[in-house]
Write a protein that holds these residues in place. Structure first.
Motif, PDB file in Angstrom:
ATOM      1  N   ILE A 109       0.843  -1.198   0.000  1.00  0.00           N
ATOM      2  CA  ILE A 109       0.000   0.000   0.000  1.00  0.00           C
ATOM      3  C   ILE A 109       0.876   1.245   0.000  1.00  0.00           C
ATOM      4  N   ASP A 110       1.883   1.256   0.857  1.00  0.00           N
ATOM      5  CA  ASP A 110       2.793   2.410   0.918  1.00  0.00           C
ATOM      6  C   ASP A 110       3.480   2.643  -0.425  1.00  0.00           C
ATOM      7  N   SER A 111       3.892   1.584  -1.085  1.00  0.00           N
ATOM      8  CA  SER A 111       4.557   1.692  -2.384  1.00  0.00           C
ATOM      9  C   SER A 111       3.611   2.259  -3.446  1.00  0.00           C
ATOM     10  N   ILE A 112       2.389   1.785  -3.464  1.00  0.00           N
ATOM     11  CA  ILE A 112       1.402   2.280  -4.430  1.00  0.00           C
ATOM     12  C   ILE A 112       1.087   3.740  -4.163  1.00  0.00           C
ATOM     13  N   GLU A 117       1.519   9.459  -5.531  1.00  0.00           N
ATOM     14  CA  GLU A 117       1.897  10.814  -5.107  1.00  0.00           C
ATOM     15  C   GLU A 117       2.962  11.396  -6.034  1.00  0.00           C
ATOM     16  N   ASP A 118       3.904  10.553  -6.446  1.00  0.00           N
ATOM     17  CA  ASP A 118       4.929  11.009  -7.390  1.00  0.00           C
ATOM     18  C   ASP A 118       4.308  11.420  -8.723  1.00  0.00           C
ATOM     19  N   ILE A 119       3.368  10.624  -9.204  1.00  0.00           N
ATOM     20  CA  ILE A 119       2.697  10.954 -10.471  1.00  0.00           C
ATOM     21  C   ILE A 119       1.886  12.239 -10.319  1.00  0.00           C
ATOM     22  N   MET A 120       1.193  12.364  -9.212  1.00  0.00           N
ATOM     23  CA  MET A 120       0.352  13.560  -8.996  1.00  0.00           C
ATOM     24  C   MET A 120       1.198  14.817  -8.873  1.00  0.00           C
ATOM     25  N   SER A 144      -8.015  -0.392  -2.909  1.00  0.00           N
ATOM     26  CA  SER A 144      -8.862   0.625  -3.539  1.00  0.00           C
ATOM     27  C   SER A 144      -9.119   1.800  -2.603  1.00  0.00           C
ATOM     28  N   ASN A 145      -9.250   1.555  -1.300  1.00  0.00           N
ATOM     29  CA  ASN A 145      -9.424   2.658  -0.350  1.00  0.00           C
ATOM     30  C   ASN A 145      -8.190   3.546  -0.295  1.00  0.00           C
ATOM     31  N   ALA A 146      -7.006   2.938  -0.304  1.00  0.00           N
ATOM     32  CA  ALA A 146      -5.760   3.715  -0.264  1.00  0.00           C
ATOM     33  C   ALA A 146      -5.637   4.580  -1.521  1.00  0.00           C
ATOM     34  N   VAL A 147      -5.993   4.015  -2.675  1.00  0.00           N
ATOM     35  CA  VAL A 147      -5.924   4.782  -3.919  1.00  0.00           C
ATOM     36  C   VAL A 147      -6.947   5.913  -3.895  1.00  0.00           C
ATOM     37  N   LYS A 148      -8.149   5.643  -3.444  1.00  0.00           N
ATOM     38  CA  LYS A 148      -9.190   6.688  -3.376  1.00  0.00           C
ATOM     39  C   LYS A 148      -8.777   7.803  -2.425  1.00  0.00           C
ATOM     40  N   ASN A 149      -8.168   7.464  -1.296  1.00  0.00           N
ATOM     41  CA  ASN A 149      -7.701   8.492  -0.360  1.00  0.00           C
ATOM     42  C   ASN A 149      -6.567   9.317  -0.942  1.00  0.00           C
ATOM     43  N   THR A 150      -5.713   8.692  -1.712  1.00  0.00           N
ATOM     44  CA  THR A 150      -4.572   9.385  -2.320  1.00  0.00           C
ATOM     45  C   THR A 150      -5.011  10.253  -3.491  1.00  0.00           C
ATOM     46  N   CYS A 151      -6.001   9.816  -4.212  1.00  0.00           N
ATOM     47  CA  CYS A 151      -6.436  10.492  -5.443  1.00  0.00           C
ATOM     48  C   CYS A 151      -7.745  11.248  -5.235  1.00  0.00           C
ATOM     49  N   ARG A 152      -7.866  11.890  -4.103  1.00  0.00           N
ATOM     50  CA  ARG A 152      -9.094  12.674  -3.841  1.00  0.00           C
ATOM     51  C   ARG A 152      -9.279  13.715  -4.938  1.00  0.00           C
ATOM     52  N   GLY A 153     -10.509  13.868  -5.372  1.00  0.00           N
ATOM     53  CA  GLY A 153     -10.806  14.825  -6.440  1.00  0.00           C
ATOM     54  C   GLY A 153     -10.761  14.186  -7.820  1.00  0.00           C
ATOM     55  N   LEU A 154     -10.264  12.970  -7.899  1.00  0.00           N
ATOM     56  CA  LEU A 154     -10.245  12.251  -9.176  1.00  0.00           C
ATOM     57  C   LEU A 154     -11.283  11.131  -9.124  1.00  0.00           C
TER      58      LEU A 154
END
Length: 186
Positions: A109-112, A117-120, A144-154
């Motif tokens: 999860i941390d790696s993803i 975050e690097d891409i954003m 999927s929750n980790a990705v949704k939390n990281t990509c808020r607004g997308l």
């Protein structure tokens, strides 16, 4: 991703159940089918992560798996699990506490999250509107929750049969390679 979680699961079970038991189960042709069944059960549960009311993940174990453990270790799996705080066994079910499962997933999860975050942070990320999760690992709620939390607004999309999306994409790419502008592997 998924393979690193599988590796951590197997390392965890090797530590908890014993190296001799896991090695014999993997390498001995007589017991190999037990190991394949065990890996299949882990793969299924890893995607679902359906914890019970006591925050435990339940794995179903075959009778021959339990018999093999008892014959090799001289004790039942239930008795063996009494000394392990995050694991218990009842009949043909092995229960693992949610905290232990989360520890197995956390490095992936941390790696993803770091990758996203690097891409954003890249200049071209302002053109990103959608994140589509594909592959069997994307079916896991923790991921999927980790990705949704990281990509808020997308818009984060997990399609039905996300594991088949990879196969379908490979077929399309094989027949029409120019449709894919770039491939990014995590």
């Amino acid at each position: 991703g998924c393979e690193t979680v599988n590796t951590r699961f197997l390392k965890y079970f090797t530590q908890v159940l014993g190296c001799d038991f896991m090695d014999d189960e993997k390498t001995n042709n007589e017991y190999n089918s037990f190991f394949v069944d065990f890996e299949t059960e882990i793969e299924k549960k890893k995607r679902e992560l359906d914890f019970d009311d006591e925050k435990r993940l339940r794995l179903h174990l075959s009778g021959p798996f339990l018999e093999l453990f008892e014959n090799m270790k001289g004790t039942s799996l239930k008795e063996h699990c009494n000394s392990i705080t995050h694991m218990s066994c009842k009949r043909d079910k092995l229960y693992i506490h949610k905290d232990a499962i989360e520890q197995l997933f956390q490095p992936s999860i941390d790696s993803i999250v770091k990758f996203l975050e690097d891409i954003m942070g890249e200049e071209y990320s302002i053109n990103i509107s959608y994140v589509i999760l594909v592959g069997g690992f994307s079916e896991c709620q923790m991921i999927s929750n980790a990705v949704k939390n990281t990509c808020r607004g997308l818009n984060v999309i997990v399609p039905d049969d996300a594991d088949l999306a990879v196969v379908k994409g490979a077929v399309i790419y094989g027949h029409w390679p120019e449709v894919i502008l770039s491939l990014i592997h995590i």
